[in-house]
Design a protein around this motif. Structure first.
Motif, short mmCIF file in Angstrom:
data_model
loop_
_atom_site.label_atom_id
_atom_site.label_comp_id
_atom_site.label_asym_id
_atom_site.label_seq_id
_atom_site.Cartn_x
_atom_site.Cartn_y
_atom_site.Cartn_z
N VAL A 16 -4.65 19.84 17.88
CA VAL A 16 -5.66 19.07 18.61
C VAL A 16 -5.35 19.09 20.11
N SER A 17 -4.07 19.02 20.46
CA SER A 17 -3.65 19.08 21.86
C SER A 17 -4.10 20.39 22.51
N PHE A 27 -1.88 9.10 9.43
CA PHE A 27 -2.46 8.18 10.41
C PHE A 27 -2.05 8.54 11.83
N ILE A 28 -2.86 8.07 12.78
CA ILE A 28 -2.41 7.95 14.16
C ILE A 28 -2.68 6.52 14.60
N TYR A 29 -1.80 5.99 15.44
CA TYR A 29 -1.92 4.64 16.00
C TYR A 29 -2.02 4.76 17.51
N VAL A 30 -3.01 4.10 18.08
CA VAL A 30 -3.33 4.25 19.50
C VAL A 30 -3.26 2.90 20.20
N TYR A 42 -8.74 12.75 24.02
CA TYR A 42 -7.87 13.33 23.00
C TYR A 42 -8.10 12.67 21.64
N VAL A 43 -8.20 11.34 21.64
CA VAL A 43 -8.44 10.63 20.38
C VAL A 43 -9.80 11.01 19.81
#
Length: 352
Positions: free
Chosen positions: A49-50, A288-291, A305-306
């Motif tokens: 994704v980056s 998961f991702i945590y933001v 990015y998210v």
């Protein structure tokens, strides 16, 4: 001499006012790149994704670190400002204790996004013997202490043949992730604990005293389990050079290396995209991702990015992360992710 301090105070006040307008404290000086840290399993997805984000926007590619889920969340929760990650990547849900540690350091609004599914595989060299495993045989083979004749004993088994009929006579030698890894946490829960609970005495202990149950069941043996770090590719290489050895890692690494290793069936079900997504493969999990909500609009590129991470192009049914081994969410959950990014609704305190 008094004019210089006065000008300094005025400048400082202006800086505070600007920070307030941006919704950030002075400690949150805007970084010109996104920083994500955590799971080795999520690492290749976050990196992909980056790359796509940088190509689309022309901004700096985010910094992605593979520290393990526990290590990434700990760093994420250590404070606010550009000295700490904007995102924690995780191969399990954030624990209540971690959420509370975040809050204690001022990280109080966190957006939780499930990005897809992964399976934990027990793999062997492609040309090696097959292992027909189950959570029960993994518990008996890998737990530091096992229940025998009503008592917990130091694990006496030396070969897989001693653990279960039909298993190879190879000695028990398993390379897997360290305690900081979400893969390790999930493996212990989905395999070791699930196998232990097949025994009524273990189930009774858990019902009576869960803490004591975990103390007796969760630790892995040190004479058969080898912590191989956060580099799953290194485990794959080890399996090809160590006859009879077993490796534990995420599905994506198996899919990438099917020319070298194969996944062992679990309760008769081999790991695959279909068996992991429909839940028939016992060792499947969510990623998961945590933001940090406070960093959106402060860290350059974080919002974009998210948004890229939850886009149809990335995590949709035909998204490019599927090519990396991510198993997509059902359509309704995927749409809910996109809505969560638009509304920026923080997660609640985890139940456990």
């Amino acid at each position: 001499m008094s004019a210089t301090p006065s000008r300094a105070l005025t400048a400082a006040a202006a800086g505070f006012a600007l920070a307030a307008c941006l919704g950030a404290s002075p400690a949150q000086a805007a970084r010109d790149y996104v920083w994500a840290a955590g799971s080795s399993t999520v690492f290749p997805f976050a990196t992909r994704v980056s790359e796509q984000f940088a190509r689309k926007t022309g901004m700096k590619a985010p910094k992605i670190e593979s520290l393990g889920t526990g290590g990434g969340i700990k760093l994420f929760c250590s404070g606010v400002g550009d000295g700490f990650p904007d995102i924690a990547t995780a191969s399990r849900q954030m624990k209540r204790s971690e959420f509370d540690a975040c809050a204690a350091k001022g990280v109080k609004e966190i957006i939780e996004l499930k990005i897809g599914f992964d399976g934990i595989v027990v793999a062997i060299d492609k040309d090696g013997p097959d292992y027909a495993l189950s959570p029960s045989t993994l518990y008996l083979g890998l737990a530091s202490k096992v229940l025998r004749y009503g008592k917990y004993e130091t694990n006496p088994y030396k070969t897989w043949a001693e653990v279960g009929a039909g298993l190879p006579r190879n000695r028990i030698l398993v390379y897997g992730p360290p305690p900081s890894s979400g893969t390790r946490d999930a493996f212990v829960e989905l395999a070791i604990e699930a196998g232990a609970l097949k025994y009524p005495a273990n189930k009774a202990l858990k019902d009576k005293d869960e803490r004591r149950f975990k103390e007796m069941v969760h630790p892995l043996r040190k004479d058969g389990w080898i912590d191989a770090g956060e580099n799953d590719n290194a485990i794959v290489q080890t399996l090809t050079k160590t006859p009879g050895a077993i490796g534990v890692f995420g599905w994506s690494f198996l899919e990438e290396n099917m020319d070298k290793v194969k996944g062992a069936p679990m309760n008769g079900v081999r790991p695959s995209l279909a068996s992991i997504s429909d839940g028939s493969y016992p060792l499947s999990r969510s990623l998961f991702i945590y933001v940090k909500k406070s960093n959106l609009g402060v860290t350059k590129g974080l919002r974009e990015y998210v948004a890229e991470f939850v886009s149809d192009a990335a995590t949709g049914r035909g998204g490019y992360l599927k090519d990396r081994g991510l198993i997509p969410l059902p359509a309704a959950q995927h749409e809910a992710n996109k809505a969560a990014v638009r509304t920026l609704t923080p997660m609640g305190r985890p139940a456990a």
